[in-house]
Scaffold this motif. Structure first.
Motif, PDB file in Angstrom:
ATOM      1  N   ALA A 203       4.898   5.787  -1.306  1.00  0.00           N
ATOM      2  CA  ALA A 203       3.757   5.245  -0.562  1.00  0.00           C
ATOM      3  C   ALA A 203       3.734   3.723  -0.644  1.00  0.00           C
ATOM      4  O   ALA A 203       3.418   3.035   0.338  1.00  0.00           O
ATOM      5  CB  ALA A 203       2.454   5.833  -1.108  1.00  0.00           C
ATOM      6  N   ALA A 204       4.071   3.172  -1.814  1.00  0.00           N
ATOM      7  CA  ALA A 204       4.119   1.714  -1.950  1.00  0.00           C
ATOM      8  C   ALA A 204       5.209   1.110  -1.073  1.00  0.00           C
ATOM      9  O   ALA A 204       5.028   0.042  -0.471  1.00  0.00           O
ATOM     10  CB  ALA A 204       4.344   1.338  -3.418  1.00  0.00           C
ATOM     11  N   GLN A 206       6.185   2.168   1.755  1.00  0.00           N
ATOM     12  CA  GLN A 206       5.777   2.188   3.160  1.00  0.00           C
ATOM     13  C   GLN A 206       4.908   0.999   3.542  1.00  0.00           C
ATOM     14  O   GLN A 206       4.706   0.716   4.727  1.00  0.00           O
ATOM     15  CB  GLN A 206       5.017   3.487   3.471  1.00  0.00           C
ATOM     16  CG  GLN A 206       5.786   4.755   3.147  1.00  0.00           C
ATOM     17  CD  GLN A 206       7.170   4.792   3.762  1.00  0.00           C
ATOM     18  OE1 GLN A 206       7.336   4.523   4.946  1.00  0.00           O
ATOM     19  NE2 GLN A 206       8.178   5.100   2.943  1.00  0.00           N
ATOM     20  N   THR A 207       4.369   0.307   2.549  1.00  0.00           N
ATOM     21  CA  THR A 207       3.519  -0.856   2.850  1.00  0.00           C
ATOM     22  C   THR A 207       4.331  -2.113   3.160  1.00  0.00           C
ATOM     23  O   THR A 207       3.762  -3.107   3.612  1.00  0.00           O
ATOM     24  CB  THR A 207       2.586  -1.156   1.660  1.00  0.00           C
ATOM     25  OG1 THR A 207       3.366  -1.532   0.512  1.00  0.00           O
ATOM     26  CG2 THR A 207       1.740   0.070   1.322  1.00  0.00           C
ATOM     27  N   PRO A 209       6.469  -4.342   5.347  1.00  0.00           N
ATOM     28  CA  PRO A 209       6.761  -4.397   6.790  1.00  0.00           C
ATOM     29  C   PRO A 209       8.261  -4.351   7.060  1.00  0.00           C
ATOM     30  O   PRO A 209       9.050  -5.041   6.405  1.00  0.00           O
ATOM     31  CB  PRO A 209       6.147  -5.740   7.225  1.00  0.00           C
ATOM     32  CG  PRO A 209       5.174  -6.097   6.155  1.00  0.00           C
ATOM     33  CD  PRO A 209       5.733  -5.527   4.877  1.00  0.00           C
ATOM     34  N   PHE A 238       2.149  -3.163  -7.219  1.00  0.00           N
ATOM     35  CA  PHE A 238       1.929  -1.733  -7.415  1.00  0.00           C
ATOM     36  C   PHE A 238       2.400  -1.259  -8.787  1.00  0.00           C
ATOM     37  O   PHE A 238       2.009  -0.182  -9.227  1.00  0.00           O
ATOM     38  CB  PHE A 238       2.669  -0.930  -6.330  1.00  0.00           C
ATOM     39  CG  PHE A 238       2.164  -1.182  -4.941  1.00  0.00           C
ATOM     40  CD1 PHE A 238       1.063  -0.502  -4.454  1.00  0.00           C
ATOM     41  CD2 PHE A 238       2.789  -2.107  -4.123  1.00  0.00           C
ATOM     42  CE1 PHE A 238       0.597  -0.730  -3.179  1.00  0.00           C
ATOM     43  CE2 PHE A 238       2.331  -2.349  -2.837  1.00  0.00           C
ATOM     44  CZ  PHE A 238       1.227  -1.664  -2.364  1.00  0.00           C
ATOM     45  N   ARG A 317      -4.699  -6.660  -6.853  1.00  0.00           N
ATOM     46  CA  ARG A 317      -5.264  -7.149  -5.589  1.00  0.00           C
ATOM     47  C   ARG A 317      -5.022  -8.649  -5.437  1.00  0.00           C
ATOM     48  O   ARG A 317      -4.658  -9.122  -4.351  1.00  0.00           O
ATOM     49  CB  ARG A 317      -6.763  -6.845  -5.562  1.00  0.00           C
ATOM     50  CG  ARG A 317      -7.166  -5.955  -4.388  1.00  0.00           C
ATOM     51  CD  ARG A 317      -8.652  -5.694  -4.371  1.00  0.00           C
ATOM     52  NE  ARG A 317      -8.942  -4.418  -4.987  1.00  0.00           N
ATOM     53  CZ  ARG A 317      -9.607  -4.262  -6.093  1.00  0.00           C
ATOM     54  NH1 ARG A 317     -10.032  -5.317  -6.753  1.00  0.00           N
ATOM     55  NH2 ARG A 317      -9.844  -3.065  -6.570  1.00  0.00           N
ATOM     56  N   ARG A 320      -1.399  -9.214  -4.744  1.00  0.00           N
ATOM     57  CA  ARG A 320      -1.073  -8.818  -3.376  1.00  0.00           C
ATOM     58  C   ARG A 320      -1.481  -9.889  -2.391  1.00  0.00           C
ATOM     59  O   ARG A 320      -0.757 -10.199  -1.444  1.00  0.00           O
ATOM     60  CB  ARG A 320      -1.773  -7.493  -3.034  1.00  0.00           C
ATOM     61  CG  ARG A 320      -1.373  -6.890  -1.691  1.00  0.00           C
ATOM     62  CD  ARG A 320       0.048  -6.418  -1.714  1.00  0.00           C
ATOM     63  NE  ARG A 320       0.426  -5.844  -0.440  1.00  0.00           N
ATOM     64  CZ  ARG A 320       1.630  -5.398  -0.135  1.00  0.00           C
ATOM     65  NH1 ARG A 320       2.583  -5.459  -1.043  1.00  0.00           N
ATOM     66  NH2 ARG A 320       1.901  -4.892   1.041  1.00  0.00           N
ATOM     67  N   ASP A 324       0.998 -11.902   0.155  1.00  0.00           N
ATOM     68  CA  ASP A 324       0.761 -11.907   1.598  1.00  0.00           C
ATOM     69  C   ASP A 324       0.590 -13.309   2.133  1.00  0.00           C
ATOM     70  O   ASP A 324       0.952 -13.610   3.281  1.00  0.00           O
ATOM     71  CB  ASP A 324      -0.486 -11.064   1.929  1.00  0.00           C
ATOM     72  CG  ASP A 324      -0.249  -9.585   1.642  1.00  0.00           C
ATOM     73  OD1 ASP A 324       0.935  -9.185   1.581  1.00  0.00           O
ATOM     74  OD2 ASP A 324      -1.224  -8.840   1.472  1.00  0.00           O
TER      75      ASP A 324
END
Length: 325
Positions: A203-204, A206-207, A209, A238, A317, A320, A324
């Protein structure tokens, strides 16, 4: 945007409109909410009876002397807590629980990480089959897995003993030896819940891009360079969350450990949960107050891990956001 798109777009009713303020609408809204609460009621009642009430009651039981069979509950204050912390077997159970966690958590976190990297590759054939194979043990009943593994490691008739005899290694008893029982149970636990950690990493992944990978390939980056400069930095936030979730999960191995070793041999696999169970239900004269005090102390340990989890999410958070930006 075309006019048809504007017309087809769903709109929320204006709370001041006539349709909302009509008595019929409010009546339908109340009826809908009533049905929602009606369907939630069984879950709320069962959760309160079998989860919240035992938690609250355990705090009271930890302050009394009670065998669980009669109504004679003698208030003893913190005497149960003093007895628990002065018991060497309690600290042995704490040590075994920590050692079990130190074996299981790295194998699950880092092992599942590399497997997830492989299964996330679009060039890997039968990736769906391998994902299912790794996740299949998760959906099996843990107690049944423990019973089956007792047969697998049976020193007389188990498959492990047969392989050892074939290789000329002589009889081995992995679960009956105090030096190997905990490590054997830990490996089985890793196999049983490996798929959950793998799903976390998938799942991580898939984040991230896909545009970043395509841009890196256009710039001439190859496999290991892409992994080092794109995949690892993007997955770093993560790592803390998955690690804390896995560590917290390691404190709940009662069903597997109880069915495989029941804390033996010679208390070498007695984790805190089995220690509590032994005093509450398996002792000749059960001591519910003493066991509740041990459970409260165990709950404090779990709360510390939960606090670390919340802190880890906050740090993740912020990391992250930094990645970003």
């Amino acid at each position: 945007m075309t006019s048809s798109a504007v017309i087809d777009a769903p709109t929320r009713p204006d709370p001041t409109s006539a349709a909302v303020t009509r008595p019929g609408y409010r009546k339908r809204l109340r009826r809908r909410n009533l049905w929602i609460y009606a369907f939630l009621l069984p879950t709320i009642v069962l959760y309160g009876l079998y989860t919240l009430y035992p938690i609250v009651a355990s705090y009271w039981y930890s302050l009394v002397e009670w065998n669980g069979f009669n109504d004679d509950q003698t208030f003893v204050g913190i005497s149960n807590f003093q007895a628990v912390v002065s018991d060497p077997l309690f600290w042995s159970a704490v040590r075994i629980t920590v050692v079990f966690m130190l074996i299981v958590a790295p194998l699950r976190v880092f092992g599942a990480f590399f497997i997830a990297i492989l299964l996330n590759s679009p060039r890997l054939p039968f990736s769906g089959f391998f994902r299912t194979a790794f996740f299949l043990p998760v959906v099996t009943t843990t107690a049944i897995v423990g019973v089956v593994m007792r047969f697998v490691f049976d020193p007389a008739n188990g498959p492990t003993a047969a392989v050892a005899r074939f290789l000329g290694l002589g009889p081995i008893d992995l679960l009956g030896d105090s030096g190997t029982a905990l490590a054997t149970a830990a490996v089985v636990y890793v196999w049983k819940f490996f798929g959950i950690t793998m799903i976390y990493w998938l799942a991580a992944l898939q984040t991230i891009p896909r545009d970043l990978y395509e841009a890196a390939r256009i710039d001439g980056a190859r496999g290991f360079q892409i992994f080092r400069y794109i995949t690892l930095p993007m997955l770093l936030p993560f790592l803390l969350i998955i690690s804390v979730l896995t560590i917290e999960d390691c404190f709940h191995a009662f069903d597997l450990m109880q069915t495989m070793t029941a804390g033996g041999p010679f208390y070498s696999t007695e984790i805190i949960e089995i220690y509590i169970y032994r005093w509450a239900f398996a002792a000749t004269i059960p001591q519910l107050g003493f066991a509740s005090a041990a459970a409260v102390l165990f709950g404090v340990l779990v709360l510390i891990v939960v606090a670390l989890q919340l802190w880890g999410m906050s740090v993740s958070r912020r990391m992250r956001k930094g990645v970003d930006s």
